[in-house]
Design a protein around this motif. Structure first.
Motif, PDB file in Angstrom:
ATOM      1  N   TRP A 102     -10.698  -3.913  -2.145  1.00 30.37           N
ATOM      2  CA  TRP A 102     -12.061  -4.276  -1.755  1.00 30.37           C
ATOM      3  C   TRP A 102     -12.895  -3.055  -1.353  1.00 30.37           C
ATOM      4  CZ3 TRP A 102     -13.374  -8.641  -3.475  1.00 30.37           C
ATOM      5  CH2 TRP A 102     -12.652  -9.811  -3.300  1.00 30.37           C
ATOM      6  N   SER A 103     -14.201  -3.179  -1.519  1.00 27.45           N
ATOM      7  CA  SER A 103     -15.175  -2.287  -0.887  1.00 27.45           C
ATOM      8  C   SER A 103     -16.128  -3.156  -0.079  1.00 27.45           C
ATOM      9  CB  SER A 103     -15.956  -1.483  -1.936  1.00 27.45           C
ATOM     10  OG  SER A 103     -17.006  -2.260  -2.500  1.00 27.45           O
ATOM     11  N   THR A 104     -17.010  -2.516   0.679  1.00 28.05           N
ATOM     12  CA  THR A 104     -18.004  -3.264   1.455  1.00 28.05           C
ATOM     13  C   THR A 104     -19.204  -3.681   0.606  1.00 28.05           C
ATOM     14  OG1 THR A 104     -19.182  -1.253   2.126  1.00 28.05           O
ATOM     15  CG2 THR A 104     -17.394  -2.013   3.558  1.00 28.05           C
ATOM     16  N   ASP A 159     -24.527   0.943   7.132  1.00 29.44           N
ATOM     17  CA  ASP A 159     -23.666   1.361   8.229  1.00 29.44           C
ATOM     18  C   ASP A 159     -22.195   1.251   7.833  1.00 29.44           C
ATOM     19  OD1 ASP A 159     -25.874   1.745   9.895  1.00 29.44           O
ATOM     20  OD2 ASP A 159     -25.886  -0.378  10.465  1.00 29.44           O
ATOM     21  N   VAL A 160     -21.374   1.987   8.551  1.00 26.38           N
ATOM     22  CA  VAL A 160     -19.932   1.871   8.380  1.00 26.38           C
ATOM     23  C   VAL A 160     -19.493   0.488   8.860  1.00 26.38           C
ATOM     24  CG1 VAL A 160     -17.701   2.703   9.222  1.00 26.38           C
ATOM     25  CG2 VAL A 160     -19.494   4.338   8.599  1.00 26.38           C
ATOM     26  N   VAL A 161     -18.642  -0.165   8.077  1.00 28.08           N
ATOM     27  CA  VAL A 161     -18.151  -1.490   8.424  1.00 28.08           C
ATOM     28  C   VAL A 161     -16.662  -1.390   8.756  1.00 28.08           C
ATOM     29  CG1 VAL A 161     -17.763  -3.856   7.616  1.00 28.08           C
ATOM     30  CG2 VAL A 161     -19.846  -2.631   6.938  1.00 28.08           C
ATOM     31  N   ARG A 162     -16.324  -1.590  10.012  1.00 23.69           N
ATOM     32  CA  ARG A 162     -14.911  -1.562  10.389  1.00 23.69           C
ATOM     33  C   ARG A 162     -14.142  -2.660   9.664  1.00 23.69           C
ATOM     34  NH1 ARG A 162     -12.043  -2.616  16.352  1.00 23.69           N
ATOM     35  NH2 ARG A 162      -9.909  -2.735  15.487  1.00 23.69           N
ATOM     36  N   GLY A 163     -14.727  -3.851   9.623  1.00 22.47           N
ATOM     37  CA  GLY A 163     -14.064  -4.966   8.970  1.00 22.47           C
ATOM     38  C   GLY A 163     -12.745  -5.290   9.645  1.00 22.47           C
ATOM     39  N   VAL A 164     -11.723  -5.547   8.842  1.00 23.01           N
ATOM     40  CA  VAL A 164     -10.415  -5.939   9.353  1.00 23.01           C
ATOM     41  C   VAL A 164      -9.560  -4.735   9.731  1.00 23.01           C
ATOM     42  CG1 VAL A 164      -9.240  -5.959   7.113  1.00 23.01           C
ATOM     43  CG2 VAL A 164      -8.537  -7.588   8.903  1.00 23.01           C
ATOM     44  N   GLY A 174       1.731  -5.737   1.898  1.00 23.63           N
ATOM     45  CA  GLY A 174       0.523  -5.969   2.667  1.00 23.63           C
ATOM     46  C   GLY A 174       0.004  -7.380   2.452  1.00 23.63           C
ATOM     47  N   ARG A 175      -1.010  -7.739   3.242  1.00 21.76           N
ATOM     48  CA  ARG A 175      -1.588  -9.072   3.115  1.00 21.76           C
ATOM     49  C   ARG A 175      -2.691  -9.077   2.061  1.00 21.76           C
ATOM     50  NH1 ARG A 175       0.059 -12.603   7.103  1.00 21.76           N
ATOM     51  NH2 ARG A 175      -1.670 -14.032   6.714  1.00 21.76           N
ATOM     52  N   LEU A 176      -3.026 -10.283   1.608  1.00 21.88           N
ATOM     53  CA  LEU A 176      -4.147 -10.501   0.693  1.00 21.88           C
ATOM     54  C   LEU A 176      -5.300 -11.063   1.507  1.00 21.88           C
ATOM     55  CD1 LEU A 176      -2.147 -12.253  -2.187  1.00 21.88           C
ATOM     56  CD2 LEU A 176      -2.675  -9.814  -1.953  1.00 21.88           C
ATOM     57  N   TYR A 177      -6.471 -10.428   1.400  1.00 21.35           N
ATOM     58  CA  TYR A 177      -7.620 -10.797   2.224  1.00 21.35           C
ATOM     59  C   TYR A 177      -8.766 -11.309   1.362  1.00 21.35           C
ATOM     60  CZ  TYR A 177      -5.241  -7.903   5.731  1.00 21.35           C
ATOM     61  OH  TYR A 177      -4.317  -7.368   6.608  1.00 21.35           O
ATOM     62  N   LEU A 178      -9.353 -12.436   1.759  1.00 18.77           N
ATOM     63  CA  LEU A 178     -10.642 -12.796   1.204  1.00 18.77           C
ATOM     64  C   LEU A 178     -11.634 -11.696   1.565  1.00 18.77           C
ATOM     65  CD1 LEU A 178     -10.893 -16.591   2.210  1.00 18.77           C
ATOM     66  CD2 LEU A 178      -9.975 -15.616   0.095  1.00 18.77           C
ATOM     67  N   TRP A 179     -12.719 -11.569   0.788  1.00 21.14           N
ATOM     68  CA  TRP A 179     -13.712 -10.540   1.113  1.00 21.14           C
ATOM     69  C   TRP A 179     -14.280 -10.776   2.506  1.00 21.14           C
ATOM     70  CZ3 TRP A 179     -19.323 -10.028   1.274  1.00 21.14           C
ATOM     71  CH2 TRP A 179     -19.755  -8.679   1.238  1.00 21.14           C
ATOM     72  N   SER A 180     -14.459 -12.030   2.875  1.00 21.79           N
ATOM     73  CA  SER A 180     -14.978 -12.341   4.213  1.00 21.79           C
ATOM     74  C   SER A 180     -14.040 -11.835   5.296  1.00 21.79           C
ATOM     75  CB  SER A 180     -15.186 -13.854   4.361  1.00 21.79           C
ATOM     76  OG  SER A 180     -13.969 -14.561   4.159  1.00 21.79           O
ATOM     77  N   ALA A 181     -12.730 -11.910   5.052  1.00 23.13           N
ATOM     78  CA  ALA A 181     -11.759 -11.400   6.019  1.00 23.13           C
ATOM     79  C   ALA A 181     -11.778  -9.878   6.051  1.00 23.13           C
ATOM     80  CB  ALA A 181     -10.357 -11.904   5.671  1.00 23.13           C
ATOM     81  N   ALA A 182     -11.824  -9.260   4.863  1.00 22.85           N
ATOM     82  CA  ALA A 182     -11.884  -7.799   4.799  1.00 22.85           C
ATOM     83  C   ALA A 182     -13.098  -7.267   5.552  1.00 22.85           C
ATOM     84  CB  ALA A 182     -11.926  -7.348   3.347  1.00 22.85           C
ATOM     85  N   TRP A 198     -10.952   3.226  12.080  1.00 22.98           N
ATOM     86  CA  TRP A 198     -10.853   3.179  10.628  1.00 22.98           C
ATOM     87  C   TRP A 198     -11.829   2.131  10.114  1.00 22.98           C
ATOM     88  CZ3 TRP A 198      -7.002   5.992   7.731  1.00 22.98           C
ATOM     89  CH2 TRP A 198      -6.240   6.837   8.542  1.00 22.98           C
ATOM     90  N   HIS A 199     -12.140   2.179   8.808  1.00 17.27           N
ATOM     91  CA  HIS A 199     -13.120   1.231   8.283  1.00 17.27           C
ATOM     92  C   HIS A 199     -12.803   0.834   6.848  1.00 17.27           C
ATOM     93  CE1 HIS A 199     -14.809   5.212   7.167  1.00 17.27           C
ATOM     94  NE2 HIS A 199     -15.243   4.586   6.065  1.00 17.27           N
ATOM     95  N   LEU A 200     -13.402  -0.270   6.424  1.00 14.82           N
ATOM     96  CA  LEU A 200     -13.294  -0.713   5.041  1.00 14.82           C
ATOM     97  C   LEU A 200     -14.125   0.231   4.183  1.00 14.82           C
ATOM     98  CD1 LEU A 200     -12.078  -3.099   3.363  1.00 14.82           C
ATOM     99  CD2 LEU A 200     -14.334  -4.179   3.532  1.00 14.82           C
ATOM    100  N   PRO A 201     -13.574   0.751   3.084  1.00 13.70           N
ATOM    101  CA  PRO A 201     -14.324   1.732   2.295  1.00 13.70           C
ATOM    102  C   PRO A 201     -15.603   1.153   1.694  1.00 13.70           C
ATOM    103  CG  PRO A 201     -11.993   1.746   1.709  1.00 13.70           C
ATOM    104  CD  PRO A 201     -12.213   0.546   2.573  1.00 13.70           C
ATOM    105  N   SER A 202     -16.653   1.945   1.739  1.00  9.89           N
ATOM    106  CA  SER A 202     -17.899   1.604   1.049  1.00  9.89           C
ATOM    107  C   SER A 202     -17.789   2.052  -0.406  1.00  9.89           C
ATOM    108  CB  SER A 202     -19.076   2.313   1.719  1.00  9.89           C
ATOM    109  OG  SER A 202     -18.946   3.722   1.556  1.00  9.89           O
TER     110      SER A 202
END
Length: 270
Positions: free
Chosen positions: A228-230, A140-145, A108-116, A150-154
């Motif tokens: 990452w989490s949100t 709120d739920v954050v879809r993110g990348v 998988g790729r490596l994401y900065l938090w801003s990208a996630a 699906w969404h980025l886990p909180s």
């Protein structure tokens, strides 16, 4: 059984084993959750009764394996989507380990938090503007990348996973894949039992050290898994789930992981 899930590593121990990319919080030393009867393991060395599915990312056509753990559907692979929104200093905000495409395909790729978080607001607005030096704690739920649906886990999403699997101070083996983890000379079986087929395997993050990025060369590839989490620990650190090869500890909610670093993403179904 237990009513608290405790991460017992001290700051000094964690800093020694995982360098200074983790910020310690002296005001908190435990992660707590309400007692919940753990979900029985669905996978053993001889039998697999887990519930599986597939996810197709309509943005690039890539297919991912998924697994149901209690009421949550998780990706059981790290996200590989090529998010290339630039930052103020970089021409992309997601990367392949060691700048090698083979690692993206495998780990998988490596994401900065801003990208996630999709701070550029390409796919949704809930994480827009969230990046380095920004706290951005969202209700709120954050879809993110993540793919659509699906969404980025909180932090709460990760809490539920930890409650559902009964992870305690030495419960990391339940989420770890049974291969790829370094033993560090230990006689313990530190590779994991993967009781719920989450299959967390070690991928060296990309660290920002001494004014430049380093692809985990200062720690051995095969030692750590960070997701990452949100949630923000503070403006510079996100709350992240951290598993290590040297023991079965699970670090979550106590220590922060610097948002300026890059690490894998696991997505959760809405």
């Amino acid at each position: 059984m237990y009513s608290k899930m405790i991460t017992s590593m001290g700051c000094a121990t964690l800093l020694l084993s995982a360098l200074t990319f983790i910020a310690c919080d002296a005001e908190s030393s435990t992660w707590q959750a309400e007692w919940v009867e753990p979900e029985p393991p669905c996978r053993t060395s001889s039998e697999d009764n887990c519930e599986y599915g597939t996810l197709v990312d309509d943005r690039d056509g890539q297919t991912y394996k998924t697994v149901k753990i209690r009421d949550q559907w998780w990706m059981k692979e790290n996200l590989r989507f090529r998010y290339v929104e630039p930052t103020s200093t970089l021409d992309s905000s997601s990367f392949c380990y060691n700048d090698t495409l083979q690692y993206c395909e495998m780990d998988g790729r490596l994401y900065l938090w801003s990208a996630a978080m999709d701070s550029a607001g390409v796919y949704s607005d809930n994480g827009k503007g969230c990046g380095y030096a920004s706290e951005c704690n969202h209700a709120d739920v954050v879809r993110g990348v993540c793919p659509l649906g699906w969404h980025l886990p909180s932090k709460e999403d990760w809490d539920i996973l930890m409650e559902s699997t009964g992870i305690g101070s030495f419960g990391g083996e339940k989420l770890k894949a049974v291969t790829s983890w370094n033993r560090n000379g230990s006689s313990w079986n530190l590779t994991g039992t993967d009781d719920y087929s989450f299959s967390a395997y070690p991928v060296a993050p990309m660290f920002y050290l001494n004014g430049q990025y380093d692809y985990g060369r200062r720690i051995y590839y095969g030692n750590d898994a960070v997701y990452w989490s949100t949630a923000s620990k503070d403006s510079l650190n996100s709350i992240a789930l951290i598993l290590r090869s040297g023991d079965h500890h699970v670090s979550f909610g106590v220590y922060g992981f610097a948002k300026i670093n890059a690490t894998p993403v696991r997505c959760l179904k809405d």
